[in-house]
Every structure is written in C-alpha cells, then in structure tokens.
Design an enzyme around this catalytic site. Sequence first.
Site, mmCIF file in Angstrom:
data_model
loop_
_atom_site.group_PDB
_atom_site.id
_atom_site.type_symbol
_atom_site.label_atom_id
_atom_site.label_comp_id
_atom_site.label_asym_id
_atom_site.label_seq_id
_atom_site.Cartn_x
_atom_site.Cartn_y
_atom_site.Cartn_z
ATOM 1 N N CYS A 15 35.984 27.848 62.478
ATOM 2 C CA CYS A 15 36.444 28.460 63.603
ATOM 3 C C CYS A 15 35.341 28.226 64.761
ATOM 4 O O CYS A 15 35.688 28.275 65.894
ATOM 5 C CB CYS A 15 36.296 29.967 63.131
ATOM 6 S SG CYS A 15 36.804 31.215 64.471
ATOM 7 N N GLY A 50 36.327 37.333 58.745
ATOM 8 C CA GLY A 50 36.289 35.930 58.790
ATOM 9 C C GLY A 50 36.625 35.830 60.156
ATOM 10 O O GLY A 50 36.418 36.680 61.123
ATOM 11 N N CYS A 51 36.929 34.384 60.534
ATOM 12 C CA CYS A 51 37.391 34.154 61.876
ATOM 13 C C CYS A 51 38.455 35.249 62.281
ATOM 14 O O CYS A 51 39.603 35.314 61.597
ATOM 15 C CB CYS A 51 38.065 32.819 61.839
ATOM 16 S SG CYS A 51 38.528 32.218 63.582
ATOM 17 N N PHE A 52 38.124 35.615 63.617
ATOM 18 C CA PHE A 52 39.256 36.847 64.032
ATOM 19 C C PHE A 52 40.613 36.336 64.508
ATOM 20 O O PHE A 52 41.588 37.010 64.441
ATOM 21 C CB PHE A 52 38.602 37.656 65.082
ATOM 22 C CG PHE A 52 37.795 37.176 66.257
ATOM 23 C CD1 PHE A 52 38.116 35.457 66.650
ATOM 24 C CD2 PHE A 52 36.766 37.684 66.907
ATOM 25 C CE1 PHE A 52 37.264 34.818 67.514
ATOM 26 C CE2 PHE A 52 36.007 36.815 68.087
ATOM 27 C CZ PHE A 52 36.490 35.578 68.342
#
Length: 216
Positions: A15, A50-52
């Site tokens: 990300c 985690g990655c938005f």
Amino acid sequence: MKTLTLIAGIFLFSCQTQGNESNKIDTSEKSEVSTTVNYQNLDTATFAGGCFWCVEASFEQIKGVVEAVSGYAGGKKSTADYRLVSSGRTGHAEAVQVYYDPSVIDYETLLEIFFTAHDPTQLDRQGPDVGPQYRSEVFYHNNSQKKLTEAKMKELAPQFTNPIVTKLSKLDAFYKAEEYHQDYEEKHPNNGYIVNVSRPKIEKVAKKFKDRLKKN
C-alpha cells in the site's frame, strides 16, 4: 533468487509503495474532517485494518453504509500526513470512518464485516503492509460500541487459529486522508495493489454478506 523475487513482488504491491506513486501524479491537498459528520439519522464507526483502500471499499459496497472515508486515527493532527504516517512513527493507524444508517445496518454487523475484511490475528501488519500504521484496531465512539466490540471479539475468537490482536481504543480524533486516497479502489481498478491485495478482501466480504450488498 526466488526469495528475492518474492520480496520484490511484495514490496511492489504494498500500500505504501502504491500510495507514494499516487503522490507523484496527484497534488490534491489534504482536507480535514472532524470526528463526526452532520448527517441526520446516521451513526459513525471507525476501524483500522491495514491499508485503508481495502477497508473503505469493503464497507462502501454494503447497504446502509452512506459513506466510508479513509483517514488517520490514533495520532496528532500535526502529523496526520501520508508521508509521515507511512514512517510508522506518528502513532496513527490508517483508518476508515464509516457513516451508516442504523435503521438499515447495526454496529454488530459492521464489526462482523470488519473482522472479515482483514486478518485480526496479524500484529502491526496486513499481508505485504508492515508497520504499526497497518495495525488492527477498533476506535470506539461510546461505551456501547466498546462493549459490543469486546463481546464480538470474544464470540469470534474460536474461529481463528491464532489469537485476535485487535486493539480497542477510544477515538480522540479522526483526520481525513489526502483526497487521492478517497475511493481509491473505484478510481484505480487496475492498480497492481488493488488487483492483488484489495480485490480478494473486498470479494471475500461480498461473498459472505451477499444479501447486504448495494444494488448496482
């Protein structure tokens, strides 16, 4: 050689790497948002998993979710900036603020979606994304959300081989991320990270909660 190739592949589809690439081609300024939005009859939930990009898109497809916003929680306003947060030293987590209609979907169901959209047993990481900014955390807005989250984690614990490491913290503030992060999956469907990391998570949620998906 295989190990080096694997490491290179993971880094390529992280990300942070993809976000930095977006930064080079998009100069949109970051806008701020308070901990609430004045949407009549809506409630608010805040999750980090985690990655938005992945979390935001997972919730956006659900009926009753009016809006999901990518941002930062757990740190100070002065360091709520993607480049700084990506260092893992600001205290922030990449988070998503979910504005939802409680007459259509309840907080407990949102929790079930959250624990499906990511792996709550991974400490300070999600797959290729490593660092405390990618931690699993529920930021509760009130005591009711706190109790419901505690109960849900206890209920779901037997379903996982490893212990749930999701943190539970009171939300002090939420800062909206830079504009190029918003609706990233929708705007960049062919992005390498979206295809290889985000899409499987989004589809996992869609499959499990197929009766709650918005109509196209």
